[in-house]
Design a protein around this motif. Structure first.
Motif, PDB file in Angstrom:
ATOM      1  N   MET A   1     -21.744  72.289  37.923  1.00 26.11           N
ATOM      2  CA  MET A   1     -22.451  73.485  37.859  1.00 26.11           C
ATOM      3  C   MET A   1     -23.774  73.004  37.927  1.00 26.11           C
ATOM      4  N   THR A   2     -24.503  73.287  39.077  1.00 24.46           N
ATOM      5  CA  THR A   2     -26.083  73.100  39.226  1.00 24.46           C
ATOM      6  C   THR A   2     -26.865  74.185  38.812  1.00 24.46           C
ATOM      7  N   LYS A   3     -27.793  73.973  38.000  1.00 26.52           N
ATOM      8  CA  LYS A   3     -28.819  75.043  37.340  1.00 26.52           C
ATOM      9  C   LYS A   3     -29.973  75.045  38.265  1.00 26.52           C
ATOM     10  N   ILE A   4     -30.270  76.214  38.936  1.00 23.71           N
ATOM     11  CA  ILE A   4     -31.443  76.228  39.822  1.00 23.71           C
ATOM     12  C   ILE A   4     -32.393  77.214  39.289  1.00 23.71           C
ATOM     13  N   LEU A   5     -33.595  77.116  38.965  1.00 24.94           N
ATOM     14  CA  LEU A   5     -34.488  78.084  38.714  1.00 24.94           C
ATOM     15  C   LEU A   5     -35.698  78.376  39.761  1.00 24.94           C
ATOM     16  N   VAL A   6     -36.004  79.496  40.085  1.00 20.79           N
ATOM     17  CA  VAL A   6     -36.653  79.706  41.119  1.00 20.79           C
ATOM     18  C   VAL A   6     -38.037  80.503  40.464  1.00 20.79           C
ATOM     19  N   THR A   7     -39.063  79.798  40.915  1.00 18.45           N
ATOM     20  CA  THR A   7     -40.185  80.782  40.425  1.00 18.45           C
ATOM     21  C   THR A   7     -40.627  81.957  41.604  1.00 18.45           C
ATOM     22  N   GLY A   8     -41.161  82.827  41.341  1.00 14.58           N
ATOM     23  CA  GLY A   8     -42.013  83.726  42.214  1.00 14.58           C
ATOM     24  C   GLY A   8     -40.510  84.538  42.885  1.00 14.58           C
ATOM     25  N   ALA A   9     -39.590  84.860  42.061  1.00 13.49           N
ATOM     26  CA  ALA A   9     -38.435  85.302  42.516  1.00 13.49           C
ATOM     27  C   ALA A   9     -38.405  86.766  42.955  1.00 13.49           C
ATOM     28  N   ASN A  10     -39.547  87.428  42.759  1.00  8.72           N
ATOM     29  CA  ASN A  10     -39.896  88.942  43.220  1.00  8.72           C
ATOM     30  C   ASN A  10     -40.486  88.741  44.533  1.00  8.72           C
ATOM     31  N   GLY A  11     -40.947  87.588  45.278  1.00  7.87           N
ATOM     32  CA  GLY A  11     -41.427  87.671  46.359  1.00  7.87           C
ATOM     33  C   GLY A  11     -40.277  87.488  47.435  1.00  7.87           C
ATOM     34  N   LEU A  12     -40.884  87.456  48.684  1.00  3.72           N
ATOM     35  CA  LEU A  12     -39.858  87.579  49.921  1.00  3.72           C
ATOM     36  C   LEU A  12     -39.084  86.188  49.869  1.00  3.72           C
ATOM     37  N   LEU A  13     -39.450  85.112  49.847  1.00  3.82           N
ATOM     38  CA  LEU A  13     -38.797  83.804  49.596  1.00  3.82           C
ATOM     39  C   LEU A  13     -37.877  83.879  48.649  1.00  3.82           C
ATOM     40  N   GLY A  14     -38.485  84.167  47.346  1.00  5.35           N
ATOM     41  CA  GLY A  14     -37.854  84.141  46.090  1.00  5.35           C
ATOM     42  C   GLY A  14     -36.485  85.107  46.184  1.00  5.35           C
ATOM     43  N   GLN A  15     -36.730  86.338  46.826  1.00  2.00           N
ATOM     44  CA  GLN A  15     -35.519  87.250  46.838  1.00  2.00           C
ATOM     45  C   GLN A  15     -34.422  86.685  47.745  1.00  2.00           C
ATOM     46  N   LYS A  16     -34.751  85.964  48.808  1.00  2.00           N
ATOM     47  CA  LYS A  16     -33.784  85.491  49.918  1.00  2.00           C
ATOM     48  C   LYS A  16     -33.031  84.269  49.196  1.00  2.00           C
ATOM     49  N   LEU A  17     -33.683  83.699  48.341  1.00  2.00           N
ATOM     50  CA  LEU A  17     -32.983  82.468  47.616  1.00  2.00           C
ATOM     51  C   LEU A  17     -32.106  82.931  46.657  1.00  2.00           C
ATOM     52  N   ILE A  18     -32.429  84.092  46.025  1.00  2.00           N
ATOM     53  CA  ILE A  18     -31.584  84.323  44.876  1.00  2.00           C
ATOM     54  C   ILE A  18     -30.378  85.142  45.628  1.00  2.00           C
ATOM     55  N   LYS A  19     -30.499  85.973  46.747  1.00  2.38           N
ATOM     56  CA  LYS A  19     -29.314  86.554  47.478  1.00  2.38           C
ATOM     57  C   LYS A  19     -28.425  85.417  47.893  1.00  2.38           C
ATOM     58  N   LEU A  20     -29.138  84.087  48.616  1.00  2.00           N
ATOM     59  CA  LEU A  20     -28.402  83.278  49.229  1.00  2.00           C
ATOM     60  C   LEU A  20     -27.507  82.388  48.002  1.00  2.00           C
ATOM     61  N   TYR A  21     -27.894  82.100  46.916  1.00  2.00           N
ATOM     62  CA  TYR A  21     -27.342  81.585  45.797  1.00  2.00           C
ATOM     63  C   TYR A  21     -26.272  82.587  45.187  1.00  2.00           C
ATOM     64  N   SER A  22     -26.384  83.603  45.347  1.00  2.00           N
ATOM     65  CA  SER A  22     -25.293  84.724  44.447  1.00  2.00           C
ATOM     66  C   SER A  22     -24.113  84.533  45.024  1.00  2.00           C
ATOM     67  N   ASP A  23     -23.896  84.026  46.297  1.00  2.00           N
ATOM     68  CA  ASP A  23     -22.442  83.847  46.836  1.00  2.00           C
ATOM     69  C   ASP A  23     -21.999  82.623  46.414  1.00  2.00           C
ATOM     70  N   ARG A  24     -22.782  81.466  45.746  1.00  2.00           N
ATOM     71  CA  ARG A  24     -22.249  80.212  45.598  1.00  2.00           C
ATOM     72  C   ARG A  24     -21.876  80.111  44.057  1.00  2.00           C
ATOM     73  N   ALA A  25     -20.508  79.828  44.153  1.00  2.00           N
ATOM     74  CA  ALA A  25     -19.537  79.640  42.632  1.00  2.00           C
ATOM     75  C   ALA A  25     -20.272  78.459  41.972  1.00  2.00           C
ATOM     76  N   ASN A  26     -21.003  77.552  42.431  1.00  2.61           N
ATOM     77  CA  ASN A  26     -21.141  76.313  41.914  1.00  2.61           C
ATOM     78  C   ASN A  26     -22.768  76.270  41.494  1.00  2.61           C
TER      79      ASN A  26
END
Length: 300
Positions: A1-26
């Motif tokens: 399991m890889t732990k990824i921390l995103v800063t600025g997660a409420n911004g446009l890129l931040g939200q896209k990253l959170i969505k992209l990673y939401s489908d990844r079980a690992n």
């Protein structure tokens, strides 16, 4: 399991990253930002974080010990940076120095977002190794943050991008495409410049580029953008045509009619050969990006 921390997660890129990673079980994704979480509820966890506070950055990263940090937080309003250079430096430079220290302690790989504006726009499109010559406080701050990373002993990647467009689920962010669409739907006349050139970037493509770097732990500088070289006027007319709106409301002007505190580079754009070869990055065309954006607007 890889732990990824995103800063600025409420911004446009931040939200896209959170969505992209939401489908990844690992992947265990931690969203951070100022204020409450504006992402749809999902598999991520959220932690408030002011990256201009060294103590907060050290505590949060010290407690969570992420494997990868993707820093999307920045002061990106170019004229605001020119008028308030102190805040610009705090968010775009000092905050990055805090993240470097915290990532060194956590043993984390840091992916940092930068900009085409570090170039003066005389010789675009640009490769990663081309010489920067910033024209504004914003550009200077982003170049300074790049240098901090290069001078550190950290494992890092710098992702330069430009003119990012897309839709966030709560419609709290605008960009050139949404502005043109809304203005024309309201039958407003708009003036759009024809003497600046960029390779506009779909937010999903930028998120994919960051994720590829994180997955491969690819070090160094990468140019991540769209593939089509367009002026804002080209983007506006393409948007009008795609959504079936009245393009006669768009007036073609040159940048000299606007009085803006910060200078803009005339012609940037990126050559994407390195990202394509080393990462397998492949962006959509601008029209394909508009189709993706339309499908998302239909669901908002």
């Amino acid at each position: 399991m890889t732990k990824i921390l995103v800063t600025g997660a409420n911004g446009l890129l931040g939200q896209k990253l959170i969505k992209l990673y939401s489908d990844r079980a690992n992947v265990d994704v931690i969203a951070t930002g100022k204020g409450e979480d504006r992402n749809p509820s999902g598999t991520h966890t959220y932690k408030e974080l002011d990256i201009t506070s060294k103590d907060e950055v050290l505590k949060v990263l010290g407690d969570l010990v992420p494997d990868v940090v993707i820093n999307t937080a920045a002061m990106t309003h170019v004229d605001q940076c020119e008028l308030d250079p102190v805040s610009c430096h705090q968010l775009n430079v000092a905050a990055v120095s805090h993240l470097i220290v915290a990532c060194e302690k956590a043993g984390a790989f840091l992916i940092h977002l930068s900009t085409d504006f570090i170039f003066d726009g005389k010789d675009g499109p640009y490769r990663e190794e081309d010489l920067p010559n910033p024209l504004s406080k914003y550009a200077e701050s982003k170049l300074e943050s790049e240098q901090l990373l290069k001078d550190s002993g950290l494992k890092y990647a710098i992702v330069r991008t430009m003119l990012v467009y897309g839709v966030v689920h709560d419609m709290s962010r605008s960009n050139i495409v949404l502005w043109v669409k809304k203005s024309l739907e309201e039958k407003k006349q708009i003036k759009v410049v024809n003497d600046q050139w960029r390779t506009p970037t779909l937010a999903e493509d930028l998120a994919k580029g960051c994720a590829l770097i994180a997955q491969k732990r690819a070090e160094g500088v990468f140019h991540i953008s769209g593939k089509d070289m367009l002026s804002p006027y080209d983007m506006a007319t393409a948007t009008a045509d795609f959504f079936g709106l009245d393009r006669s409301l768009i007036e073609e002007v040159d940048g000299s009619i606007f009085t803006q505190p910060a200078k803009r580079p005339a012609r940037t754009g990126f050559i994407l050969d390195k990202a394509k070869k080393e990462l397998g990055y492949e962006p959509v065309t601008f029209n394909e990006g508009l189709a993706i954006l339309k499908s998302q607007l239909d669901h908002v």
